[in-house]
Design an enzyme around this catalytic site. Structure first.
Site, PDB file in Angstrom:
ATOM      1  N   ASP A 281      38.215 -41.338 -35.138  1.00  9.38           N
ATOM      2  CA  ASP A 281      37.564 -40.048 -34.990  1.00  9.38           C
ATOM      3  C   ASP A 281      36.313 -40.063 -35.891  1.00  9.38           C
ATOM      4  OD1 ASP A 281      36.902 -37.523 -34.214  1.00  9.38           O
ATOM      5  OD2 ASP A 281      38.842 -36.627 -34.652  1.00  9.38           O
TER       6      ASP A 281
HETATM    7  C1  BGC Z   1      36.707 -34.494 -33.098  1.00  9.26           C
HETATM    8  C2  BGC Z   1      37.045 -35.297 -31.869  1.00  9.26           C
HETATM    9  C3  BGC Z   1      35.813 -35.537 -31.055  1.00  9.26           C
HETATM   10  C4  BGC Z   1      34.767 -36.220 -31.913  1.00  9.26           C
HETATM   11  C5  BGC Z   1      33.491 -36.529 -31.188  1.00  9.26           C
HETATM   12  C6  BGC Z   1      35.540 -35.086 -33.857  1.00  9.26           C
HETATM   13  O1  BGC Z   1      35.147 -34.261 -34.886  1.00  9.26           O
HETATM   14  O2  BGC Z   1      37.851 -34.440 -33.935  1.00  9.26           O
HETATM   15  O3  BGC Z   1      38.016 -34.649 -31.121  1.00  9.26           O
HETATM   16  O4  BGC Z   1      36.110 -36.314 -29.933  1.00  9.26           O
HETATM   17  O5  BGC Z   1      34.471 -35.355 -33.008  1.00  9.26           O
HETATM   18  O6  BGC Z   1      32.772 -35.404 -30.890  1.00  9.26           O
END
Ligand code: BGC
Length: 756
Positions: A281
């Site tokens: 993530d």
């Molecule tokens: C979130 C994810 C997301 C990623 C990309 C993160 O902060 O937890 O769910 O896919 O950002 O945008």
């Protein structure tokens, strides 16, 4: 003969896949032989487009990095022109012309926005869930996106957690069905087609169990709870062939997911046989420093060795892996393996054949927001809405007279689409005011007054503004007396009042935890004033999480949970309010009386002192009941259904026999309607303490007024299985209670005995 035919077919498919894999392996071998170490590490680097971000870090010098092959993929880019320009640099100027992988959070639609995922889980209709993902893929892949950061399959039992909006609720079995359907919808049967995209299951794992419902908070859980209650949806998505997995921000057994070898290698790859690639993530590698795992070089090496292949935004891999290799902390094999997995994903998506295959300006114009897509969005929105109360048959309305829509959410486009909906299309959104006008036609007079702000809590006003472009910022607070006066004047002219209250779309989703999940005071005051007019009041809730509604349930005659319903939200609400559609959605999360009861979920275990109102020394609260306001599986219809007693094909079963449970369902109301019939099982005695009830099957049945249908639901021993204390997945002989009913609380039951 038939069997031989099937065998030959399977063998042919097997050899075809093997031949394809061999071809891919040869291609990647050849490419990797030519790539430098820096380029290999570059493939592991996922960079932001800079458009919008969900953390403190953004990437710089993108042009230079693209030219030198230091970027493997890019996330959340919105402009097709800009994406094409980046792809041009990668394939024309970088040393080995490796195409970029463009990913995006396409969570509940691309431009045609469907209801938030929590709402879609209330469909209890996997074909429609799959269809939403199929349409999302069609629209997104025309606009450069080959990879979506969905499905989000985190089980959530805590509605304070804003990201409960993004998942399928509290039930592992239902969550697994939704996970499968979404993967199928995104990926189709052939990932290399230009209108299918790669799914990314997230957030692996247990992210939904953040302590106190506070986002990014720590998680602590026994392995047995993990296996039985939290892992099934991730596993279902992997089994359905999801091409990638995203790590979660939290720790698992005190080790952050991105650096957790047990999780990413032993469980995911060795036990579950996952063959795709793992991405972190957003800056999750860097965040391992705060988790206390060491400096950037240490945590990056740890993540790679644990089984992480791609580093989202943080550039820990990009800036430290070479040094770790030189110092012998990682091996070239570790880098090669991760690089190969990323290249394989690009190969499977057909990017090496045509890097521009997902950039189709013609399709981008004509394939988005099509009449068919909007029709599907309306159907899905209508079916995801849950009728929570309808006393005195106040609903549906006739298409005549004057309706006053009152409330800060009654005419707010931005709040209807919910979290993660930033690819445009917002101007197409219908609000409740729009919907009532569209569906009601000329014979109904629709009035509107805002009535109140969303909140007067200064902290929430400051923190609750959105980070997504296109989503609104909280407005300046207008004088509440003025707003109320206008609202009461408007209500005075109407026959009925529709109060549209709840949450701003930026109060749920990422980084949107709330300690108070009731309707904000200013809105509740408005509701009380509207009730004081003596006119019929229908409450339409627009929100992204289960809310505490004890007062509303006790005092308002009709309540419709409309969620953040997407592009067609307002039209869908109106179709229900006017009775063009008879609601059939059922809750997939428990609605508690108070945050003090959280976590509150239907499939809990019994205590040694089950609640007994007459006995003080039992498991309960002194000040409120243990019960929720609305239980899991709950949802009303404009008609009523009657369940007969359960008939069983047998009460004593052995081994692999099947049990058929039957009953008669009668629509004894005046409207055609659909009922979600739910089957739960309990094993009262086993080697471990088992939940009081677990959902194991359901059927959605359409009945005309007065119609009766005999319903049969078959169960086998796979519905009895669970992970025991050795984490072995099997069933144990004994008594079982089968519950069938309209929700997890109101059921009929029958007992069986099943021996090995
Ligand atoms: C979130 C994810 C997301 C990623 C990309 C993160 O902060 O937890 O769910 O896919 O950002 O945008």
């Amino acid at each position: 003969m038939k069997k031989l035919g099937l065998f030959i077919l399977l063998l042919t498919v097997f050899y075809k896949i093997q031949a394809q894999d061999e071809k891919m392996n040869l291609f990647i071998d050849d490419l990797m032989n030519k790539m430098t170490l820096e380029e290999k590490i570059g493939q592991l680097n996922l960079t932001t487009s800079g458009g919008f971000v969900t953390g403190s870090a953004v990437n710089e010098k993108t042009h230079l990095k693209l030219q030198s092959g230091q970027i493997g993929g890019m996330l959340n880019a919105l402009s097709l022109t800009a994406m094409k320009a980046s792809m041009d640099i990668a394939v024309k100027e970088s040393p080995h012309h490796i195409p970029l992988l463009f990913g995006m959070d396409v969570i509940h639609g691309y431009q045609t926005i469907f209801p938030i995922p929590l709402a879609m889980s209330c469909l209890w209709d996997m074909d429609l869930v799959e269809k939403s993902a199929r349409i999302a893929a069609q629209e997104a892949t025309a606009n450069g996106v080959a990879w979506t950061y969905s499905p989000m399959v985190d089980i959530a039992r805590d509605p304070r957690w804003g990201r409960i909006a993004e998942g399928a609720g509290e039930d592992p079995w239902l969550g697994a069905q939704v996970a499968k359907a979404l993967v199928k919808g995104y990926q189709g049967s052939d990932l290399s087609l230009d209108n299918t995209m790669m799914a990314c299951v997230k957030h692996f794992a247990l992210y939904g169990a953040a302590e106190a419902g506070r986002d990014y908070n720590t998680v602590d859980m026994s392995k047995i709870t993990m296996y039985n209650d939290y892992l099934p949806p991730y596993k279902a998505a992997v089994d359905a062939g999801a091409g990638s997995v995203m790590t979660s921000f939290n720790v698992i057994d005190c080790i952050p997911s991105s650096g957790n070898h047990w999780l990413l290698t032993e469980l995911l790859r060795n036990q579950w046989g996952f063959k795709g690639f793992v991405v972190t993530d957003y800056t999750a590698v860097n965040e391992m420093i705060n988790h206390g795992m060491g400096d950037l070089q240490t945590v990056s090496a740890l993540a790679l060795k644990a089984g992480t292949d791609m580093d989202m935004v943080g550039e820990g891999f990009l800036t430290t892996l070479k040094k770790s290799l030189d110092e012998g902390k990682i091996s070239i094999k570790d880098i090669d393996l991760a690089c190969r997995r990323v290249l394989e994903a690009k190969y499977k998506l057909g990017l090496f054949t045509d890097p521009y295959r997902y950039m189709n300006p013609d399709r981008a114009k004509k394939d988005v927001l099509t009449p068919d897509n909007l029709k599907a969005a309306r159907e899905i929105a209508m079916r995801s809405m849950v009728l929570l109360k309808n006393d005195k048959q106040i609903l549906p309305f006739k298409k005549s007279g004057t309706i006053a829509v009152i409330g800060p959410l009654g005419n707010s486009k931005a709040d209807m689409i919910g979290t993660w909906a930033f690819a445009g299309g917002q101007d197409k959104v219908s609000t409740v005011v729009d919907g009532l006008k569209n569906i009601g036609g000329n014979s109904v007079n629709i009035l509107y007054a805002k009535g109140s702000e969303l909140t007067d809590n200064p902290v929430l006003l400051k923190n609750g503004s959105s980070f997504f472009p296109g989503q609104k910022k909280e407005e300046q607070i207008a004088s509440s007396e003025q707003l109320l006066k206008e609202a009461l004047a408007t209500a005075g002219k109407a026959d009925v009042i529709v109060a549209v209250l709840g949450e701003s779309s930026s109060w749920s989703g990422e980084a949107s935890s709330m300690s108070d999940i009731g309707i904000q005071k200013v809105q509740q005051n408005l509701l009380k004033a509207l009730l004081g007019t003596g006119k019929p009041v229908v409450l339409v809730l627009v929100n992204g999480r289960p809310m505490t509604l004890p007062w509303e349930n006790a005092n308002i005659s009709a309540i419709l949970e409309a969620w953040a319903g997407g592009t067609e939200a307002g039209n869908a609400v109106a179709s229900i309010l006017f009775g063009d559609y008879n609601p059939s959605g059922k809750l997939t999360t428990t609605f508690p009386i108070s945050v003090g009861q959280i976590p509150l979920y239907y499939n809990h275990k019994n205590t040694g002192r089950p609640m007994d109102p007459k006995n003080k020394f039992t498991s309960k609260y002194l000040d409120i009941s243990n019960d929720p306001v609305y239980p899991f599986g709950y949802g009303m219809s404009y008609t009523t259904f009657e369940y007969s007693d359960i008939k069983l094909s047998k009460t004593q079963l052995k081994g692999d026999e099947k049990l058929t449970t039957s009953f008669t369902l009668t629509n004894n109301g005046k409207m055609a309607g659909e009922e979600v019939v739910q089957l739960y099982i309990q094993q009262p005695v086993a080697s471990i303490s088992r939940p009081v009830k677990e959902l194991k099957s359901f059927k959605k049945v359409l009945l005309q007024p007065g119609e009766k249908k005999d319903i049969n639901i078959e169960i086998g021993t796979s519905e009895l299985k669970f992970y025991n204390s050795d984490l072995k997945y099997d069933w144990e002989p004994g008594d079982f209670i089968i519950y069938i009913g309209t929700n997890s609380r109101d059921t009929k039951s029958a007992k069986i005995n099943w021996v090995k």
